[in-house]
Design a protein around this motif. Structure first.
Motif, PDB file in Angstrom:
ATOM      1  N   PRO A 109       0.833  -1.215   0.000  1.00 12.63           N
ATOM      2  CA  PRO A 109       0.000   0.000   0.000  1.00 12.63           C
ATOM      3  C   PRO A 109       0.859   1.253   0.000  1.00 12.63           C
ATOM      4  O   PRO A 109       2.031   1.227   0.381  1.00 12.63           O
ATOM      5  N   LYS A 110       0.252   2.355  -0.404  1.00 14.63           N
ATOM      6  CA  LYS A 110       0.965   3.635  -0.418  1.00 14.63           C
ATOM      7  C   LYS A 110       1.317   4.069   1.001  1.00 14.63           C
ATOM      8  O   LYS A 110       0.504   3.914   1.915  1.00 14.63           O
TER       9      LYS A 110
ATOM     10  N   ILE B 257       6.169 -10.048 -10.005  1.00 13.85           N
ATOM     11  CA  ILE B 257       6.894  -9.493  -8.862  1.00 13.85           C
ATOM     12  C   ILE B 257       6.789  -7.973  -8.932  1.00 13.85           C
ATOM     13  O   ILE B 257       6.357  -7.409  -9.944  1.00 13.85           O
ATOM     14  N   LEU B 258       7.176  -7.313  -7.847  1.00 12.02           N
ATOM     15  CA  LEU B 258       7.250  -5.856  -7.830  1.00 12.02           C
ATOM     16  C   LEU B 258       8.700  -5.423  -8.003  1.00 12.02           C
ATOM     17  O   LEU B 258       9.599  -5.986  -7.374  1.00 12.02           O
ATOM     18  N   VAL B 259       8.889  -4.432  -8.856  1.00 11.46           N
ATOM     19  CA  VAL B 259      10.218  -3.855  -9.079  1.00 11.46           C
ATOM     20  C   VAL B 259      10.122  -2.360  -8.808  1.00 11.46           C
ATOM     21  O   VAL B 259       9.271  -1.682  -9.399  1.00 11.46           O
TER      22      VAL B 259
ATOM     23  N   GLU C 112      -4.606   1.929  -4.909  1.00  7.03           N
ATOM     24  CA  GLU C 112      -4.060   1.905  -3.549  1.00  7.03           C
ATOM     25  C   GLU C 112      -2.669   1.288  -3.474  1.00  7.03           C
ATOM     26  O   GLU C 112      -2.034   1.319  -2.433  1.00  7.03           O
ATOM     27  N   ILE C 113      -2.186   0.722  -4.572  1.00  8.57           N
ATOM     28  CA  ILE C 113      -0.852   0.127  -4.567  1.00  8.57           C
ATOM     29  C   ILE C 113       0.187   1.228  -4.705  1.00  8.57           C
ATOM     30  O   ILE C 113       0.019   2.177  -5.472  1.00  8.57           O
ATOM     31  N   ASP C 114       1.257   1.119  -3.958  1.00  8.17           N
ATOM     32  CA  ASP C 114       2.325   2.116  -3.974  1.00  8.17           C
ATOM     33  C   ASP C 114       2.853   2.273  -5.402  1.00  8.17           C
ATOM     34  O   ASP C 114       3.414   1.344  -5.984  1.00  8.17           O
TER      35      ASP C 114
END
Length: 411
Positions: A4-5, A177-179, A207-209
């Motif tokens: 989340p942010k 994945i997140l980068v 809402e995702i960073d």
């Protein structure tokens, strides 16, 4: 793992100084900006960015300009003092983009996304390699090697399909994945996301960073062009930006060192550079200012070569490579599958059933092994010959196949 942010400055873990500099760079680059525009550019909430803008105002680095438009009634512009400060910042650091994440946050992210206990099954491996012709023996060796997460050496004659196989290893692990766009080592920003290696996937959740991108697991490949400094953090004086080393960009994916032994430096130098990271699963780096830091070394490390492994590495290092996979000449039935697949690929008509001629007359009499590259390359040349002679709709002949063979092989 979707993050989340952050809601407060403290949640970001970043210093005011770093974010002040980044705001000044954005305004210097794009001109006066509204609060909404800056929150989008920094990928941070307005509740974090607005107090920073007020601080820059109080420092007389920014001034407010009214636009008269409701959607962005107030814009922030650089004062003379702010222009000077932005130029000073730009001379030291050319990064402009979303706010970075901290080094600690990056380390947690990589470990949480580690391949870890994600086992490769026979069914999953066959599915990922379904466009390749591979033997049951190779599948039976490659699967356990990938599950071990240890460095892997694939070697064999040129043309056996080593690179072609290695390029598909990251397909085995399907999840995203997140980068991060960038990481901050204290107040130094190092870009991480590289579109050459990180392929974005669709992820639509406000809402995702926004400082992260959803990507497929990366495949980072370097061959004969590899230089040792590509494994270190480098500072480009022209762009005034740091660049991340290849192994950092490959984290949570596959790092392939192709054509091992053909680099401009001795293979021993590469092995010595990575002995500690391979053992400890952490790599130790430094910045131009002398600051040292470490990052996770979390990727499947693959070496590929057509040289004799014992000629390029000593026994001590070869022991550290968990698996050594030797790609050799193919059994006749698998070679035939590749032959027919390439006939179809090149839309060639094989009215004379020339596979036997290819094997008995061309391979056996010349002593050339049955390896995967021959049907692809020879039939490709045959197609080129036929198109040149306006024979594109005619059947392939022995004469054309022999001509293609003689043009391809060194005699």
């Amino acid at each position: 793992m979707w993050l989340p942010k952050p809601k407060t400055l403290a949640d970001t873990g970043l210093s005011r100084e770093l974010l002040h500099r980044l705001i000044l760079r954005h305004i210097q680059e794009d001109g006066p900006q509204s609060l909404a525009a800056l929150t989008n550019k920094l990928c941070l909430r307005g509740s974090i960015v607005d107090p920073l803008l007020q601080e820059l105002k109080s420092l007389q680095l920014l001034e407010v300009r009214a636009t008269g438009r409701a959607e962005d009634a107030i814009r922030y512009a650089l004062t003379n003092k702010g222009q000077y400060e932005a130029q000073e910042v730009s001379a030291r650091d050319g990064y402009i983009g979303p706010a970075p994440i901290t080094l600690e946050e990056y380390s947690r992210l990589v470990m949480n996304q580690s391949l870890g206990e994600r086992s490769v099954t026979r069914e999953r491996l066959l599915e990922a390699l379904d466009d390749l012709v591979v033997s049951d023996e190779l599948i039976g060796t490659l699967g356990p090697a990938l599950n071990s997460r240890r460095p892997l050496l694939i070697y064999g004659h040129a043309g056996t399909g080593k690179t072609y196989l290695c390029r598909r290893l990251n397909h085995i692990f399907e999840e995203n994945i997140l980068v991060p766009y960038a990481i901050a080592v204290q107040n130094t920003i190092i870009p991480v996301f590289d579109p050459q290696y990180h392929w974005r996937t669709e992820l639509k959740d406000p809402e995702i960073d926004g400082r992260y991108l959803a990507c497929r697991r990366p495949l980072v490949m370097a061959g004969g062009e590899l230089q040792l400094d590509m494994l270190e953090v480098r500072f480009d004086r022209q762009s005034r930006q740091y660049s991340a080393p290849l192994q950092l960009k490959a984290n949570n994916g596959v790092l392939l060192i192709d054509d091992l032994g053909r680099q401009a430096f001795a293979a021993d130098e590469l092995f010595n550079r990575w002995i500690v990271p391979m053992e400890e699963r952490r790599d130790f780096l430094s910045l131009a200012n002398g600051l040292h830091f470490d990052i996770p070394f979390e990727q499947i490390l693959v070496f590929s070569t057509n040289l004799d492994p014992e000629s390029i590495a000593d026994e001590a290092f070869l022991r550290r490579l968990g698996y050594k996979i030797h790609l050799q000449a193919m059994p006749l039935e698998l070679y035939k599958k590749i032959w027919h697949a390439n006939l179809e690929k090149y839309r060639l008509i094989d009215a004379e059933q020339l596979f036997g001629f290819m094997v008995e007359e061309l391979h056996m009499k010349s002593g050339k092994p049955l390896i995967a590259c021959y049907p692809r390359d020879i039939l490709g040349i045959a197609r080129d010959i036929m198109h040149f002679n306006n024979q594109g709709n005619r059947p392939l002949t022995r004469e054309i196949l022999r001509q293609a063979w003689n043009m391809y092989c060194v005699h």
